[in-house]
Motif scaffolding. Structure first.
Motif, PDB file in Angstrom:
ATOM      1  N   LEU A 176      53.532-106.722  -6.221  1.00 19.78           N
ATOM      2  CA  LEU A 176      53.810-108.141  -6.396  1.00 19.78           C
ATOM      3  C   LEU A 176      52.526-108.937  -6.197  1.00 19.78           C
ATOM      4  O   LEU A 176      51.794-108.722  -5.233  1.00 19.78           O
ATOM      5  CB  LEU A 176      54.865-108.601  -5.389  1.00 19.78           C
ATOM      6  CG  LEU A 176      55.203-110.096  -5.377  1.00 19.78           C
ATOM      7  CD1 LEU A 176      55.896-110.493  -6.668  1.00 19.78           C
ATOM      8  CD2 LEU A 176      56.072-110.428  -4.171  1.00 19.78           C
ATOM      9  N   LEU A 177      52.273-109.847  -7.106  1.00 26.49           N
ATOM     10  CA  LEU A 177      51.112-110.725  -7.008  1.00 26.49           C
ATOM     11  C   LEU A 177      51.601-112.160  -7.149  1.00 26.49           C
ATOM     12  O   LEU A 177      52.123-112.552  -8.199  1.00 26.49           O
ATOM     13  CB  LEU A 177      50.102-110.393  -8.114  1.00 26.49           C
ATOM     14  CG  LEU A 177      48.855-111.274  -8.227  1.00 26.49           C
ATOM     15  CD1 LEU A 177      48.135-111.379  -6.888  1.00 26.49           C
ATOM     16  CD2 LEU A 177      47.920-110.716  -9.289  1.00 26.49           C
ATOM     17  N   ALA A 178      51.472-112.924  -6.077  1.00 26.34           N
ATOM     18  CA  ALA A 178      51.942-114.317  -6.066  1.00 26.34           C
ATOM     19  C   ALA A 178      50.764-115.248  -5.792  1.00 26.34           C
ATOM     20  O   ALA A 178      50.033-115.070  -4.820  1.00 26.34           O
ATOM     21  CB  ALA A 178      53.022-114.505  -5.006  1.00 26.34           C
ATOM     22  N   LEU A 179      50.602-116.242  -6.662  1.00 24.86           N
ATOM     23  CA  LEU A 179      49.548-117.236  -6.515  1.00 24.86           C
ATOM     24  C   LEU A 179      50.156-118.631  -6.620  1.00 24.86           C
ATOM     25  O   LEU A 179      51.226-118.814  -7.198  1.00 24.86           O
ATOM     26  CB  LEU A 179      48.488-117.069  -7.609  1.00 24.86           C
ATOM     27  CG  LEU A 179      47.753-115.724  -7.663  1.00 24.86           C
ATOM     28  CD1 LEU A 179      46.844-115.701  -8.880  1.00 24.86           C
ATOM     29  CD2 LEU A 179      46.961-115.489  -6.399  1.00 24.86           C
ATOM     30  N   GLU A 180      49.441-119.616  -6.083  1.00 25.32           N
ATOM     31  CA  GLU A 180      49.913-120.998  -6.156  1.00 25.32           C
ATOM     32  C   GLU A 180      50.055-121.405  -7.618  1.00 25.32           C
ATOM     33  O   GLU A 180      49.183-121.126  -8.448  1.00 25.32           O
ATOM     34  CB  GLU A 180      48.915-121.906  -5.432  1.00 25.32           C
ATOM     35  CG  GLU A 180      49.458-123.299  -5.126  1.00 25.32           C
ATOM     36  CD  GLU A 180      49.323-124.235  -6.304  1.00 25.32           C
ATOM     37  OE1 GLU A 180      50.242-125.061  -6.512  1.00 25.32           O
ATOM     38  OE2 GLU A 180      48.319-124.138  -7.035  1.00 25.32           O
ATOM     39  N   ALA A 181      51.170-122.044  -7.954  1.00 27.94           N
ATOM     40  CA  ALA A 181      51.556-122.258  -9.348  1.00 27.94           C
ATOM     41  C   ALA A 181      50.524-123.058 -10.146  1.00 27.94           C
ATOM     42  O   ALA A 181      50.159-122.676 -11.260  1.00 27.94           O
ATOM     43  CB  ALA A 181      52.916-122.952  -9.409  1.00 27.94           C
ATOM     44  N   ASN A 182      50.058-124.189  -9.616  1.00 26.14           N
ATOM     45  CA  ASN A 182      49.146-125.024 -10.379  1.00 26.14           C
ATOM     46  C   ASN A 182      47.786-124.357 -10.557  1.00 26.14           C
ATOM     47  O   ASN A 182      47.157-124.488 -11.611  1.00 26.14           O
ATOM     48  CB  ASN A 182      48.975-126.381  -9.692  1.00 26.14           C
ATOM     49  CG  ASN A 182      50.232-127.223  -9.786  1.00 26.14           C
ATOM     50  OD1 ASN A 182      50.827-127.337 -10.840  1.00 26.14           O
ATOM     51  ND2 ASN A 182      50.633-127.809  -8.669  1.00 26.14           N
ATOM     52  N   ARG A 183      47.347-123.649  -9.551  1.00 31.23           N
ATOM     53  CA  ARG A 183      46.084-122.913  -9.681  1.00 31.23           C
ATOM     54  C   ARG A 183      46.207-121.813 -10.723  1.00 31.23           C
ATOM     55  O   ARG A 183      45.295-121.595 -11.525  1.00 31.23           O
ATOM     56  CB  ARG A 183      45.700-122.314  -8.325  1.00 31.23           C
ATOM     57  CG  ARG A 183      44.490-121.390  -8.390  1.00 31.23           C
ATOM     58  CD  ARG A 183      44.069-120.930  -7.006  1.00 31.23           C
ATOM     59  NE  ARG A 183      43.052-119.896  -7.108  1.00 31.23           N
ATOM     60  CZ  ARG A 183      43.221-118.622  -6.798  1.00 31.23           C
ATOM     61  NH1 ARG A 183      44.395-118.196  -6.358  1.00 31.23           N
ATOM     62  NH2 ARG A 183      42.244-117.752  -6.925  1.00 31.23           N
ATOM     63  N   MET A 184      47.344-121.151 -10.742  1.00 30.54           N
ATOM     64  CA  MET A 184      47.541-120.015 -11.629  1.00 30.54           C
ATOM     65  C   MET A 184      47.774-120.436 -13.073  1.00 30.54           C
ATOM     66  O   MET A 184      47.232-119.831 -14.001  1.00 30.54           O
ATOM     67  CB  MET A 184      48.733-119.185 -11.127  1.00 30.54           C
ATOM     68  CG  MET A 184      49.098-117.990 -11.976  1.00 30.54           C
ATOM     69  SD  MET A 184      50.335-116.921 -11.193  1.00 30.54           S
ATOM     70  CE  MET A 184      51.616-118.072 -10.728  1.00 30.54           C
ATOM     71  N   LEU A 185      48.578-121.473 -13.303  1.00 32.89           N
ATOM     72  CA  LEU A 185      49.027-121.809 -14.647  1.00 32.89           C
ATOM     73  C   LEU A 185      48.558-123.178 -15.139  1.00 32.89           C
ATOM     74  O   LEU A 185      48.923-123.591 -16.239  1.00 32.89           O
ATOM     75  CB  LEU A 185      50.564-121.765 -14.702  1.00 32.89           C
ATOM     76  CG  LEU A 185      51.211-120.426 -14.303  1.00 32.89           C
ATOM     77  CD1 LEU A 185      52.729-120.550 -14.351  1.00 32.89           C
ATOM     78  CD2 LEU A 185      50.733-119.293 -15.202  1.00 32.89           C
ATOM     79  N   GLY A 186      47.751-123.872 -14.342  1.00 35.16           N
ATOM     80  CA  GLY A 186      47.350-125.227 -14.711  1.00 35.16           C
ATOM     81  C   GLY A 186      46.268-125.297 -15.763  1.00 35.16           C
ATOM     82  O   GLY A 186      46.051-126.348 -16.351  1.00 35.16           O
ATOM     83  N   PHE A 187      45.545-124.201 -15.990  1.00 37.59           N
ATOM     84  CA  PHE A 187      44.452-124.173 -16.967  1.00 37.59           C
ATOM     85  C   PHE A 187      43.464-125.302 -16.702  1.00 37.59           C
ATOM     86  O   PHE A 187      43.228-126.161 -17.539  1.00 37.59           O
ATOM     87  CB  PHE A 187      44.992-124.200 -18.392  1.00 37.59           C
ATOM     88  CG  PHE A 187      45.389-122.827 -18.885  1.00 37.59           C
ATOM     89  CD1 PHE A 187      44.684-122.199 -19.897  1.00 37.59           C
ATOM     90  CD2 PHE A 187      46.453-122.159 -18.299  1.00 37.59           C
ATOM     91  CE1 PHE A 187      45.037-120.932 -20.317  1.00 37.59           C
ATOM     92  CE2 PHE A 187      46.815-120.881 -18.709  1.00 37.59           C
ATOM     93  CZ  PHE A 187      46.105-120.265 -19.720  1.00 37.59           C
TER      94      PHE A 187
END
Length: 291
Positions: A258-269
């Motif tokens: 499992l790899l979990a990252l903060e949403a905006n950092r991960m998907l904010g581009f």
């Protein structure tokens, strides 16, 4: 000196004064711009360019850096209101094409507010377009160009690192913020991130998000689950996340990969994308080693 001679001399002096160039009028100092940033990546870029003093408002996805959390909020980026935005008296609003409703943005334009909209297509060019838009809106074009040069160099290095890998982990992104998690197909930020990081998105044949089913999990057979830290929290923690019966049918479950990252950092581009791609790439290879 006779009266006639004096009159001629005075006329000559007056003519010389009239011929002098007019002195430039003092121009009033331009007042600082009032800027609203809609979207976490755009807000982050405002700070990266040192223009945070111009920010009079941001949306609820603008959580980084920490100072952005203390800015006045105008609501969620897809549910804006003209009243809330106009109450901040902005000169400019910068957002992506994911922001709306469109009628609200039209109302802003009608009110004389400069609206900068950036096409969101989950590419590196999206990041570059965002930075140029923020540079224009904040009158920091030179600073934006300099930052873009550094980011482009970092991006090129990361892409070379990913290209050199000999293995492509099978990955699945789960959007778990709600009670019923969904999986990411094509045309999503998660799908683009997986590909950039050298992985294979196991959810093929559809675009957007779909509900997570046991049948889909069994046939997809992901080696690694990618999700957000917010999703893990919404599910009650990592242990509760793995208790979902659909996940028990996957190779990822057996390894607890499992790899979990903060949403905006991960998907904010945004400007942190090169670092995110590097981290996902390296950790995915480590978590799936020997799979």
């Amino acid at each position: 000196m006779s009266r006639t001679t004096r009159r001629i001399a005075l006329r000559r002096m007056a003519g010389g004064l009239l011929a002098l160039p007019a002195l430039p009028r003092a121009q009033p100092a331009a007042r600082p711009r009032r800027l609203v940033a809609i979207g976490g990546a755009l807000t982050e870029m405002v700070y990266a360019l040192g223009a945070e003093s111009l920010l009079v408002g941001t949306d609820t996805t603008s959580l980084y850096p920490e100072a952005a959390q203390r800015t006045p909020k105008v609501g969620y980026m897809r549910q804006l209101s003209a009243e809330g935005l106009l109450s901040l008296r902005p000169d400019a609003v910068v957002a992506t094409t994911e922001a709306g409703p469109a009628v609200v943005l039209d109302q802003m334009r009608s009110a004389g507010v400069q609206v900068e909209l950036v096409q969101a297509d989950h590419t590196w060019d999206e990041v570059r377009r965002k930075l140029r838009a923020v540079g224009r809106a904040a009158a920091r074009e030179a600073d934006a160009a300099a930052l873009q040069g550094r980011l482009d160099a970092d991006w090129a290095t990361v892409r070379q690192q990913v290209a050199a890998a000999t293995r492509r982990p099978r990955m699945l992104f789960i959007l778990a913020h709600a009670a019923s998690p969904q999986v990411a197909g094509g045309q999503t930020a998660a799908d683009a991130l997986i590909r950039f990081a050298g992985g294979v998105n196991v959810m093929q044949g559809f675009d957007g998000y779909r509900s997570m089913t046991a049948e889909a999990m069994a046939s997809a057979a992901p080696e690694l689950i990618l999700t957000s830290t917010q999703g893990i929290e919404a599910q009650g923690g990592e242990a509760a996340f793995w208790q979902r019966p659909e996940l028990a049918l996957t190779p990822a479950y057996r390894r607890r990969a499992l790899l979990a990252l903060e949403a905006n950092r991960m998907l904010g581009f945004g400007p942190r994308l090169p670092g995110v791609v590097r981290e996902v790439h390296e950790r995915a290879l480590a978590l799936t080693a020997g799979a």
